[in-house]
Design a protein around this motif. Structure first.
Motif, PDB file in Angstrom:
ATOM      1  N   ASN A  22       0.822  -1.218   0.000  1.00 34.62           N
ATOM      2  CA  ASN A  22       0.000   0.000   0.000  1.00 34.62           C
ATOM      3  C   ASN A  22       0.848   1.258   0.000  1.00 34.62           C
ATOM      4  OD1 ASN A  22      -2.648  -0.986  -0.115  1.00 34.62           O
ATOM      5  ND2 ASN A  22      -2.568  -1.572   2.030  1.00 34.62           N
ATOM      6  N   ALA A  86      -7.981   5.109  -1.782  1.00 32.31           N
ATOM      7  CA  ALA A  86      -8.249   3.671  -1.742  1.00 32.31           C
ATOM      8  C   ALA A  86      -7.969   3.070  -0.368  1.00 32.31           C
ATOM      9  CB  ALA A  86      -7.390   2.958  -2.771  1.00 32.31           C
ATOM     10  N   LEU A  87      -7.211   3.769   0.435  1.00 32.69           N
ATOM     11  CA  LEU A  87      -6.905   3.216   1.757  1.00 32.69           C
ATOM     12  C   LEU A  87      -8.172   3.165   2.609  1.00 32.69           C
ATOM     13  CD1 LEU A  87      -3.557   5.031   2.502  1.00 32.69           C
ATOM     14  CD2 LEU A  87      -3.891   2.596   2.176  1.00 32.69           C
ATOM     15  N   ALA A  88      -8.294   2.115   3.357  1.00 30.39           N
ATOM     16  CA  ALA A  88      -9.512   1.960   4.148  1.00 30.39           C
ATOM     17  C   ALA A  88      -9.389   2.738   5.452  1.00 30.39           C
ATOM     18  CB  ALA A  88      -9.728   0.486   4.441  1.00 30.39           C
ATOM     19  N   SER A  90     -11.205   3.960   9.036  1.00 32.72           N
ATOM     20  CA  SER A  90     -12.301   3.527   9.896  1.00 32.72           C
ATOM     21  C   SER A  90     -13.288   4.700   9.982  1.00 32.72           C
ATOM     22  CB  SER A  90     -11.770   3.153  11.280  1.00 32.72           C
ATOM     23  OG  SER A  90     -10.943   4.175  11.756  1.00 32.72           O
ATOM     24  N   LEU A 101      -6.082  12.359   9.117  1.00 30.97           N
ATOM     25  CA  LEU A 101      -5.486  11.098   8.631  1.00 30.97           C
ATOM     26  C   LEU A 101      -5.178  11.173   7.141  1.00 30.97           C
ATOM     27  CD1 LEU A 101      -7.318   8.008  10.150  1.00 30.97           C
ATOM     28  CD2 LEU A 101      -4.889   8.459  10.142  1.00 30.97           C
TER      29      LEU A 101
END
Lengths: 164, 208
Positions: A22, A86-88, A90, A101
């Motif tokens: 990633n 694309a990073l997940a 929360s 973030l």
């Protein structure tokens, strides 16, 4: 080591590979290619693993070595935005925290490949000596680089936040 | 905003983006072909070794079996070159096999750089060595065959110089110049960017 044993071991520690992929690859295809390459190199090199270090440290070495010498198929100019999106995240967090973030992810993605390696290890709570062992440099050098890196990340992420 | 303040969330975000989730794909990944530069060089070296062995056998055969002395010498010279090329390739293969991906990052970068540089150097030298050897051997065969067919005719006359040797020398120099720049450009295109990248990474690691 048997193939099944290896797969079980890698499955237990695959978060390391995901993290490296990633950070170092941008497109989905590149991530998959890098994932395969790391898995393949780990499988080929597992016979050399004598247990002198932790398996996670060994896997980090293989993953980082592969990522740094990995020849990307597409242009190295990053598609940072789509990669970060694309990073997940929360989503139970506050929108403000989400933005912080995102800003930090953008700043990390803009780092050089060596700095990314430092961040990866730092996020996994490696101390400077262990980071030095993985990278092949002294703990002092790691400390100097980390101080500079933290300052840079702070500046870059704040720059992003103020511009939005 | 500090890195430490977001450490856990950052880590979670990077780990949880799983793009490769099916467990059976992990098994298939182990069987796939690698795409790295080193892997490509390994494949090239294997193919070149096989070709060099076949060429050596053919050259040695012709060096002994060919009826003409000049051609036997010609093939003899090329057998020596191709056999030494086989050994050079085997040494490079050994170096490539010693590359270990679980070394420290810096050592791995240094080793990879050294192997790629060795390959590029070896390729360039081989191409450049072939140019004068091909010329000398062609001239030798030509002189020898010319003398055996027309023993009373001199080839070193002014007429022959202006109509044969001079155009040949000019062609040879132009061809050599072209080969020199083409080989350099070809190698630079294939490995130059990657070598520069490795150099930058090593420098960045070494800088305090």
């Amino acid at each position: 080591m048997e193939e099944k044993e290896f797969i079980a071991l890698i499955t237990n520690h695959q978060r390391i590979i995901y993290k490296v992929c990633n950070l170092y690859a941008q497109s989905h295809t590149d991530k998959e290619d890098l994932f395969q390459e790391i898995t393949l190199n780990a499988w080929k090199g597992i016979r050399n693993f004598k247990g002198d270090s932790l398996f996670t440290t060994w896997l980090y070495r293989v993953a980082l070595n592969t990522a740094l010498t990995f020849k990307r198929k597409e242009n190295r100019q990053r598609k940072v935005d789509s990669a970060v999106d694309a990073l997940a995240f929360s989503h139970d967090q506050q929108p403000e925290a989400d933005e912080q973030l995102t800003a930090m992810y953008k700043a990390i993605h803009g780092l050089s490949d060596i700095d990314k390696a430092l961040v990866t290890l730092y996020l996994d709570d490696y101390d400077y000596k262990e980071m030095g062992n993985v990278l092949g440099i002294t703990a002092n050098n790691v400390a100097v680089k980390m101080n500079r890196l933290k300052k840079k990340l702070k500046e870059e992420s704040e720059k992003y936040l103020y511009s939005h | 905003m500090e890195l430490d303040a977001l450490k856990d969330q950052l880590k979670l975000g990077l780990e949880s983006n799983r793009f490769y989730q099916k467990p059976d794909l992990l098994q298939s990944a182990m069987l796939m072909k690698a795409e790295s530069v080193v892997k490509k060089i390994k494949q090239s070296v294997v193919a070149e070794t096989a070709l060099a062995i076949v060429a050596s056998v053919a050259f040695v055969y012709f060096a002994f079996a060919y009826p003409s002395f000049s051609f036997r010498m010609y093939f003899g010279a090329f057998s020596c070159i191709s056999i030494s090329f086989v050994f050079a390739l085997l040494a490079l293969r050994l170096k490539l096999h010693k590359l270990d991906s679980d070394l420290s990052v810096k050592q791995n970068l240094l080793d990879t750089q050294s192997v790629i540089k060795a390959y590029v150097r070896h390729y360039f030298r081989f191409c450049m060595i072939l140019l004068p050897v091909c010329l000398c051997m062609a001239v030798f065969v030509f002189l020898f065959e010319f003398n055996s067919v027309t023993p009373n005719q001199s080839i070193f006359t002014f007429y022959m110089f202006s109509h044969l040797w001079l155009p040949l020398i000019i062609c040879y120099f132009l061809f050599s110049l072209g080969m020199f720049f083409f080989t350099k450009l070809y190698l630079q295109k294939l490995y130059g960017e990657h070598l520069q990248l490795l150099e930058n990474l090593i420098q960045e690691l070494e800088n305090e």
